[in-house]
Design a protein around this motif. Structure first.
Motif, PDB file in Angstrom:
ATOM      1  N   GLU A   1       8.690  40.311  49.675  1.00  0.00           N
ATOM      2  CA  GLU A   1       8.722  38.860  49.834  1.00  0.00           C
ATOM      3  C   GLU A   1      10.025  38.431  50.512  1.00  0.00           C
ATOM      4  O   GLU A   1      10.996  39.179  50.510  1.00  0.00           O
ATOM      5  N   VAL A   2      10.007  37.181  50.999  1.00  0.00           N
ATOM      6  CA  VAL A   2      11.274  36.587  51.439  1.00  0.00           C
ATOM      7  C   VAL A   2      12.033  36.214  50.162  1.00  0.00           C
ATOM      8  O   VAL A   2      11.462  35.597  49.251  1.00  0.00           O
ATOM      9  N   LEU A   3      13.293  36.600  50.093  1.00  0.00           N
ATOM     10  CA  LEU A   3      14.055  36.316  48.877  1.00  0.00           C
ATOM     11  C   LEU A   3      14.837  35.010  49.045  1.00  0.00           C
ATOM     12  O   LEU A   3      15.502  34.810  50.061  1.00  0.00           O
ATOM     13  N   ILE A   4      14.729  34.151  48.043  1.00  0.00           N
ATOM     14  CA  ILE A   4      15.431  32.863  48.108  1.00  0.00           C
ATOM     15  C   ILE A   4      16.524  32.881  47.040  1.00  0.00           C
ATOM     16  O   ILE A   4      16.242  32.921  45.840  1.00  0.00           O
ATOM     17  N   VAL A   5      17.763  32.859  47.497  1.00  0.00           N
ATOM     18  CA  VAL A   5      18.901  32.989  46.576  1.00  0.00           C
ATOM     19  C   VAL A   5      19.701  31.682  46.596  1.00  0.00           C
ATOM     20  O   VAL A   5      20.057  31.200  47.669  1.00  0.00           O
ATOM     21  N   PRO A   6      19.977  31.115  45.424  1.00  0.00           N
ATOM     22  CA  PRO A   6      20.830  29.927  45.417  1.00  0.00           C
ATOM     23  C   PRO A   6      22.260  30.288  45.804  1.00  0.00           C
ATOM     24  O   PRO A   6      22.796  31.299  45.337  1.00  0.00           O
ATOM     25  N   GLY A   7      22.871  29.459  46.647  1.00  0.00           N
ATOM     26  CA  GLY A   7      24.262  29.700  47.028  1.00  0.00           C
ATOM     27  C   GLY A   7      25.216  29.110  46.007  1.00  0.00           C
ATOM     28  O   GLY A   7      24.808  28.586  44.970  1.00  0.00           O
ATOM     29  N   PHE A   8      26.522  29.238  46.290  1.00  0.00           N
ATOM     30  CA  PHE A   8      27.574  28.496  45.590  1.00  0.00           C
ATOM     31  C   PHE A   8      28.069  29.119  44.287  1.00  0.00           C
ATOM     32  O   PHE A   8      29.067  28.697  43.752  1.00  0.00           O
ATOM     33  N   PHE A   9      27.366  30.114  43.731  1.00  0.00           N
ATOM     34  CA  PHE A   9      27.879  30.668  42.473  1.00  0.00           C
ATOM     35  C   PHE A   9      27.499  32.124  42.289  1.00  0.00           C
ATOM     36  O   PHE A   9      26.614  32.660  42.946  1.00  0.00           O
ATOM     37  N   GLY A  10      28.239  32.738  41.371  1.00  0.00           N
ATOM     38  CA  GLY A  10      27.931  34.092  40.958  1.00  0.00           C
ATOM     39  C   GLY A  10      28.126  34.169  39.453  1.00  0.00           C
ATOM     40  O   GLY A  10      28.208  33.127  38.772  1.00  0.00           O
ATOM     41  N   TYR A  11      28.189  35.382  38.948  1.00  0.00           N
ATOM     42  CA  TYR A  11      28.365  35.559  37.501  1.00  0.00           C
ATOM     43  C   TYR A  11      29.624  36.374  37.233  1.00  0.00           C
ATOM     44  O   TYR A  11      29.938  37.321  37.960  1.00  0.00           O
ATOM     45  N   SER A  12      30.332  35.984  36.175  1.00  0.00           N
ATOM     46  CA  SER A  12      31.516  36.756  35.779  1.00  0.00           C
ATOM     47  C   SER A  12      31.044  38.021  35.058  1.00  0.00           C
ATOM     48  O   SER A  12      29.862  38.139  34.717  1.00  0.00           O
TER      49      SER A  12
ATOM     50  N   GLY B   1      26.147  33.080  51.429  1.00  0.00           N
ATOM     51  CA  GLY B   1      25.371  33.591  52.561  1.00  0.00           C
ATOM     52  C   GLY B   1      26.092  34.742  53.237  1.00  0.00           C
ATOM     53  O   GLY B   1      25.485  35.775  53.558  1.00  0.00           O
ATOM     54  N   ALA B   2      27.388  34.572  53.425  1.00  0.00           N
ATOM     55  CA  ALA B   2      28.173  35.608  54.107  1.00  0.00           C
ATOM     56  C   ALA B   2      28.223  36.888  53.267  1.00  0.00           C
ATOM     57  O   ALA B   2      28.137  38.003  53.792  1.00  0.00           O
ATOM     58  N   ILE B   3      28.314  36.708  51.957  1.00  0.00           N
ATOM     59  CA  ILE B   3      28.352  37.872  51.059  1.00  0.00           C
ATOM     60  C   ILE B   3      27.023  38.630  51.112  1.00  0.00           C
ATOM     61  O   ILE B   3      26.981  39.860  51.210  1.00  0.00           O
ATOM     62  N   LEU B   4      25.931  37.871  51.067  1.00  0.00           N
ATOM     63  CA  LEU B   4      24.617  38.534  51.097  1.00  0.00           C
ATOM     64  C   LEU B   4      24.374  39.218  52.432  1.00  0.00           C
ATOM     65  O   LEU B   4      23.885  40.346  52.483  1.00  0.00           O
ATOM     66  N   ALA B   5      24.731  38.540  53.523  1.00  0.00           N
ATOM     67  CA  ALA B   5      24.537  39.143  54.853  1.00  0.00           C
ATOM     68  C   ALA B   5      25.345  40.434  54.955  1.00  0.00           C
ATOM     69  O   ALA B   5      24.865  41.442  55.494  1.00  0.00           O
ATOM     70  N   SER B   6      26.552  40.416  54.413  1.00  0.00           N
ATOM     71  CA  SER B   6      27.401  41.612  54.471  1.00  0.00           C
ATOM     72  C   SER B   6      26.840  42.701  53.559  1.00  0.00           C
ATOM     73  O   SER B   6      26.791  43.869  53.934  1.00  0.00           O
ATOM     74  N   GLY B   7      26.406  42.280  52.370  1.00  0.00           N
ATOM     75  CA  GLY B   7      25.931  43.247  51.377  1.00  0.00           C
ATOM     76  C   GLY B   7      24.680  43.986  51.827  1.00  0.00           C
ATOM     77  O   GLY B   7      24.539  45.184  51.583  1.00  0.00           O
TER      78      GLY B   7
END
Ligand code: ASP
Length: 452
Positions: free
Chosen positions: A174-185, A202-208
């Motif tokens: 599927e196309v994955l839809i990820v909310p931006g702006f936060f992560g988890y500690s 977005g930049a983190i996901l593109a790099s990852g």
């Protein structure tokens, strides 16, 4: 394979979400989508993130929460109805916000959890909508994506171990839809990046996932060679390097969060700026290297105000071993970050952003007294209301007379240059001038480099 990020203006209502969905449907290479919270729909409208901050403020001040809570829910309700989705989603969002407010005691944690909900809810809406129109999509929370961040509420930084987790998001059906702006500690708490931080996600996901390109959709088609609000109809920049982008972003070009450049720069992922409303236009590409046209040494011009300089005069200053170190140590001891340190033979200046003093709750007079005491200068001169004008271009180190063009143009316009600073890489020159002349200086330089 592409990772695409859509900003708040691209997702402000159902109509915009339909445009975004069409872009995703028409481009099978977009496999991961990062979304912001709904932005403003018209002048004076309020972004959902700001509505969530209002909600947090009401809760933390002990005020009634019902009205601010409803304002958030109404935004999603309207979108969900217009997209023909199941309205039970609104009840779910209502429940989530109430649970946060009832269970999270730490104020910073509550603030981050509420703020993050803007993107979190939008990602759920968009994945349901895409699936409903025949493009199978799946909501992936940053927790599932493995976006681990430092525990600095409102100012998170990515933990590098996240990249191994993120790589696993490649090659999903599927196309994955990820909310931006936060992560988890590491402890599993929601922590947001600084404002505008969906660009960073977005930049983190593109790099990852090692995407071939990171498409950043917004409401402009290009990065322009000067700010269109300051210079009349500046030309578009079709291609620029990470370094040029960084230098321009530093001095007020705010098309892309400057912290978002770091991951893509490190992993050499090209970035494309694109317009959701004009998706056929191939916007500006940000790349590691580009061919330089010797006739166009300058790529862009930008300016930023709010600087001040502290200049120290002392005869034979150059003979005093450690003078610069002791001077900088004083600023460090006050916790104040500085920007530039231009030097002369018997003088040295420190340029800093005025807001640094506020941020560190430091009085300038205290710094000056310390400088007098430790360095015993002949004179200390403070200049406030300064602007920094940056002239940026990879072609500048090849070009002859680039500096001359600027100084001549500025002097013909009667603009006094207080200081000139050029880094060793010669991709930029910085001019310090009085802020009252900033607009004039930007137009003068634009004419000299681009219209002549
Ligand atoms: N919604 C967040 C903000 O308004 C993050 C973003 O849009 O990038 O700051």
């Amino acid at each position: 394979m592409k990772v695409a990020k859509f900003g708040g203006s691209s997702l402000s209502n159902a109509q915009q979400i339909k445009k975004v969905s069409a872009i995703i449907q028409n481009d099978g290479d977009i496999r991961i989508v990062v979304v912001s919270a709904p932005g403003t729909r018209f002048d004076d409208d309020i972004k959902v993130t700001d509505l969530l901050i209002d909600l947090y403020n009401s809760k933390s001040q002990g005020d009634a929460i019902e009205a601010p809570l409803q304002r958030v829910l109404e935004r999603y309700q309207a979108i969900i109805v217009d997209l023909d989705l199941d309205e039970s989603l609104v009840a779910k969002f209502d429940q989530t916000l109430r649970t946060y407010m009832d269970t999270i005691e730490d104020p910073d944690r509550l603030s981050d959890a509420l703020k993050a909900s803007g993107e979190d809810f939008n990602a759920q809406v968009i994945s349901q909508y895409l699936t409903s129109i025949g493009t199978p999509a799946r909501y992936v929370s940053p927790k599932e994506a493995g976006i681990m961040v430092s525990d600095e509420p409102g100012n998170a930084r990515l933990l590098p171990e996240s990249y191994d987790n993120i790589y696993k998001l490649r090659n999903q059906d599927e196309v994955l839809i990820v909310p931006g702006f936060f992560g988890y500690s590491k402890d599993g708490d929601i922590v947001t990046f600084s404002r505008g931080g969906s660009d960073i996600s977005g930049a983190i996901l593109a790099s990852g996932v090692k995407a071939d390109v990171y498409e950043n959709y917004t409401d402009v088609s290009y990065i322009y060679s000067a700010h269109p609000g300051v210079v009349h109809q500046p030309g578009p920049v079709y291609e620029l390097t990470y370094k040029e982008m960084r230098e321009l972003a530093y001095s007020g070009f705010v098309i892309f969060h400057d912290e978002a450049l770091e991951p893509v720069y490190k992993h050499q992922i090209p970035v494309m700026i694109r317009n959701t409303n004009l998706p056929d236009i191939e916007g500006t590409m940000i790349v590691a290297q580009r061919e330089v046209d010797p006739n166009k040494p300058v790529t862009g011009i930008a300016g930023d105000d709010g600087f001040l300089s502290v200049t120290i005069e002392k005869y034979l200053l150059n003979r005093e071993v450690g003078f610069t170190r002791r001077l900088l140590q004083i600023f460090e001891d006050f916790g104040v970050s500085i920007e530039h340190v231009p030097t002369g033979i018997d003088n040295i200046s420190v340029i800093l952003r005025e807001r640094q003093l506020e941020l560190c709750q430091v009085e300038l007079d205290d710094i000056l007294s310390k400088i007098s005491e430790v360095l015993q200068p002949e004179e200390i001169i403070v200049e406030e209301n300064l602007s920094l004008i940056m002239v940026v271009g990879e072609g500048m180190h090849e070009g002859v007379g680039v500096l001359n063009t600027a100084t001549e143009a500025l002097s013909q316009s009667g603009i006094n240059i207080r200081m000139i600073n050029q880094g060793a890489s010669e991709t930029s020159m910085a001019f310090t001038i009085n802020s009252s002349k900033e607009v004039k200086a930007l137009n003068t330089l634009y004419d000299a480099y681009f219209r002549s």
